[in-house]
Design a protein around this motif. Structure first.
Motif, mmCIF file in Angstrom:
data_model
loop_
_atom_site.group_PDB
_atom_site.id
_atom_site.type_symbol
_atom_site.label_atom_id
_atom_site.label_comp_id
_atom_site.label_asym_id
_atom_site.label_seq_id
_atom_site.Cartn_x
_atom_site.Cartn_y
_atom_site.Cartn_z
ATOM 1 N N TYR A 196 -38.725 -8.845 117.264
ATOM 2 C CA TYR A 196 -38.856 -9.284 118.660
ATOM 3 C C TYR A 196 -40.310 -9.186 119.125
ATOM 4 N N GLU A 199 -42.198 -12.086 117.681
ATOM 5 C CA GLU A 199 -41.843 -13.353 118.334
ATOM 6 C C GLU A 199 -42.460 -13.468 119.722
ATOM 7 N N LEU A 200 -42.531 -12.357 120.455
ATOM 8 C CA LEU A 200 -43.097 -12.390 121.805
ATOM 9 C C LEU A 200 -44.594 -12.670 121.801
ATOM 10 N N GLN A 202 -45.869 -15.040 119.907
ATOM 11 C CA GLN A 202 -46.027 -16.430 119.471
ATOM 12 C C GLN A 202 -46.417 -17.323 120.655
ATOM 13 N N TYR A 204 -45.310 -20.176 121.653
ATOM 14 C CA TYR A 204 -44.226 -20.828 122.393
ATOM 15 C C TYR A 204 -43.690 -19.949 123.528
ATOM 16 N N VAL A 205 -43.895 -18.623 123.412
ATOM 17 C CA VAL A 205 -43.458 -17.721 124.469
ATOM 18 C C VAL A 205 -44.282 -17.940 125.734
ATOM 19 N N GLU A 206 -45.585 -18.123 125.562
ATOM 20 C CA GLU A 206 -46.442 -18.400 126.718
ATOM 21 C C GLU A 206 -46.035 -19.704 127.393
ATOM 22 N N LYS A 209 -42.931 -19.034 129.386
ATOM 23 C CA LYS A 209 -43.250 -18.316 130.621
ATOM 24 C C LYS A 209 -43.822 -19.256 131.673
ATOM 25 N N LYS A 215 -37.781 -13.106 131.055
ATOM 26 C CA LYS A 215 -37.871 -12.442 129.753
ATOM 27 C C LYS A 215 -36.526 -12.418 129.054
ATOM 28 N N ILE A 218 -35.956 -15.849 127.575
ATOM 29 C CA ILE A 218 -36.830 -16.058 126.406
ATOM 30 C C ILE A 218 -36.290 -15.310 125.192
ATOM 31 N N HIS A 222 -34.883 -18.142 122.708
ATOM 32 C CA HIS A 222 -36.030 -18.505 121.878
ATOM 33 C C HIS A 222 -36.326 -17.480 120.775
ATOM 34 N N CYS A 223 -36.364 -16.181 121.158
ATOM 35 C CA CYS A 223 -36.734 -15.152 120.173
ATOM 36 C C CYS A 223 -35.578 -14.785 119.244
#
Length: 644
Positions: A196, A199-200, A202, A204-206, A209, A215, A218, A222-223
């Protein structure tokens, strides 16, 4: 055209899986015949080993020989049990406990990791610290901890919430499942937290957001899919440890499962069938899922068919032998160029504790010559008998005694040096040999040869390590005649070699893959193209990148060896060997006093509740495991900080 390519890919995957499956089955047959090769009176008699293997092939080809032998305690006779009856009863019993434990561990860890990721930093830190402590408990210790809780609840309320022992036709499920699931839950939990966290970070997380996703959203949408896929491929090592734990849980709970019938029928045919019954379902499941998710596009592969590097150039040798270059290379390998390199107390302090225990044991040897007192009876000042062995802790015997009156404290003082030194030797041989074989694996093997090594390493994950070592060491370290035909040194050497070699395929594959990652870097490839020799590439490019990970492998292997010693002690496989007493044919006398040998009484303590006998050696093992886990965590943080 697309359909033809898809069918071709499926066929290729099927052939590859079938090849690995056959290779695993052949390996199981070879292992099942090995006890004959290691029998004390016929050590390394390869002609007898070959004849045994041929006999095994004949037995497998004849359905009339498809049975297991089992000793009937009521009639004192051996009876035959068909493979089908074994499969319907004991096998499904063990497998159901194992699968439920793994599923319970997986989903519990996933939920806990998800909740932890949503918590603040202080809670995360405290949770990780608790996890480190719990992970230091050997798996069998949870049997005693849970039993203490159940007994206390029974004393307080009069209600027994769990059954702890399988007697007659009574099958216990809840207690073995709970005990077996603890360690895998901790390992899966740490794995999910790491995945996790990766992944956070990466990109794509931004992006998610910026679109206003929370969170929780996400993590879920996604994660989690990526983390679950990665967790599946990294779960083999956890399954490997859980299979070994199952062997011990079966023994402590008196379950008539896989281990019970393996100990009853130690023939090559019986060993082959039982090991294959463990190997097959997990191999088929993982192979099927890997084909579905196209593992070939995910896992790391070697990028060159075969290297053709000269071993060494004279000019490069002169450069490597320059004092300044040697100093710089050693500095880059053994220490960081950082002002706080000597301030890593998270590594130094646990290392000092281990060295302190080792020093105390050697000091006791020097001063008292490994003396262990035997106290059968204790009398008061009036000469009245107040206690007979085993004695609980008191002012007369600080930690108490074992059932035969031997001081537990003195046994610990004598045995610590053997446990620590043998563990370090086995782990060092395993990693050094794995490193040397990894060089051959990367630079001198073609892709086909590498696939064979990877297939063997993959297959090893589906065989209980404790069970394999037990099978191989049983004929070497247990003497039923009372007279040894081998010396203690010879038995120790054989034990060290077996416990080191058994994990070499996995170690070689792991270190080889790390080398491959370094070789993929552009500056290393340029060095190869410009004529760098094998020694130059290894010394100047691979070792500086690999050293920290090698030390990490080493500390992790130490923990694995300590766990293995605990398991072997429970199964009465003692370091250096043990012989049966002439007057007590069911009691083994260890040749040397060693801590894992003190664990052998764990099953008796499990019944008699005389926990003082097991707590001191258990605490020493916990302390050692905790210290080396701290060292491994410190090294991991160091690697992450360096961006390795």
């Amino acid at each position: 055209m697309f359909r033809g390519r898809w069918e071709s890919s499926i066929m290729s995957s099927f052939v590859s899986v079938l090849f690995k499956f056959l290779l695993g089955f052949i390996g199981i047959m070879l292992i099942s015949c090995t006890p004959v090769l290691l029998t004390i009176n016929d050590t390394f008699d390869f002609s007898k080993y070959f004849n045994t293997f041929v006999g095994l092939l004949k037995d497998l080809a004849d359905p009339s020989n498809w049975h297991l032998s089992n000793f009937n305690s009521s009639t004192f006779e051996k009876r035959e049990i068909s493979f089908l009856k074994y499969f319907k009863g004991p096998y499904l019993y063990s497998l159901s406990v194992l699968i439920i434990s793994i599923l319970l561990s997986f989903f519990t860890a996933l939920i806990l990791a998800f909740i932890t990721m949503l918590s603040n930093r202080k809670i995360k830190k405290n949770v990780l610290q608790i996890t480190k402590i719990l992970e230091s408990f050997p798996d069998f210790s949870y049997v005693f901890l849970i039993q203490m809780v159940v007994v206390q609840v029974y004393i307080t309320t009069g209600y027994r919430i769990l059954s702890f022992y399988s007697l007659g036709g009574n099958l216990v499920y809840v207690a073995p499942i709970v005990c077996l699931s603890v360690i895998p839950t901790l390992l899966f939990f740490k794995l999910f937290l790491l995945l996790y966290k990766e992944e956070l970070n990466q990109p794509y997380v931004e992006l998610a957001k910026s679109k206003g996703l929370t969170k929780v959203e996400i993590l879920i949408w996604h994660c989690s899919p990526n983390a679950l896929k990665s967790a599946f491929f990294q779960s083999k090592s956890i399954i490997w440890l859980t299979l070994s734990s199952l062997v011990i849980i079966e023994y402590l709970f008196g379950m008539k499962g896989i281990l019970y019938y393996l100990r009853a029928d130690f023939s090559p045919t019986g060993l082959t069938f039982i090991l294959f019954s463990v190997f097959a379902p997990f191999f088929i499941f993982y192979s099927f899922v890997e084909v579905l998710v196209d593992k070939g596009n995910i896992e790391r592969n070697v990028i060159f068919e075969k290297f053709n590097l000269p071993f060494l150039h004279k000019q490069q040798l002169r450069s490597l032998l320059k004092i300044s270059n040697i100093r710089n290379s050693l500095s880059s390998i053994f220490m960081n160029r950082s002002s706080n390199r000597f301030k890593r107390w998270d590594i130094i302090l646990p290392l000092l504790i281990v060295l302190g225990l080792l020093s105390i044991s050697f000091l006791y040897t020097i001063l008292f010559h490994d003396q262990i007192d035997q106290i059968n009876y204790i009398y008061n000042e009036d000469g009245k008998l107040i206690s007979r062995a085993p004695h609980p802790p008191s002012k007369n015997v600080f930690f108490g005694t074992d059932p035969y009156g031997y001081s537990i404290l003195q046994q610990l003082l004598v045995g610590m040096k053997y446990t620590i030194l043998l563990t370090l030797i086995i782990a060092t041989i395993g990693v050094v040999a794995g490193y040397l074989l990894a060089i051959v694996y990367v630079f001198y093997m073609n892709n086909k040869s590498r696939k064979v090594i990877n297939a063997i390493a993959d297959g090893m994950h589906f065989l209980p390590l404790t069970l394999l070592v037990f099978i191989l060491l049983n004929p070497v370290l247990i003497n039923s005649t009372g007279v040894w035909s081998t010396t203690l040194t010879e038995r120790l050497v054989v034990q060290i070699l077996i416990m080191s070699i058994i994990v070499l395929p996995v170690t070689t594959s792991s270190i080889g893959n790390e080398m491959n990652e370094t070789l993929k870097k552009e500056y290393v490839q340029n060095s190869v193209i410009m004529g760098g020799s094998l020694t130059w590439v290894i010394w100047k490019h691979i070792n500086p990148q690999l050293w920290t990970k090698l030390v990490l492998f080493w500390t992790q292997h130490i923990v694995q060896v300590l766990q293995m010693f605990v398991h072997l002690g429970i199964l009465s496989i003692f370091v250096g060997g043990a012989a049966y007493y002439a007057d007590t044919p069911y009691r083994l006398k260890p040749d040397i006093s060693e801590i894992s040998g003190m664990i052998a009484i764990s099953r008796d303590v499990f019944v008699t509740k005389q926990f003082w006998m097991i707590i001191p050696p258990l605490f020493v093992f916990m302390l050692l495991i905790y210290c080396f886990n701290l060292i491994a965590d410190g090294i991991s943080k160091k690697s992450i900080a360096k961006g390795m």
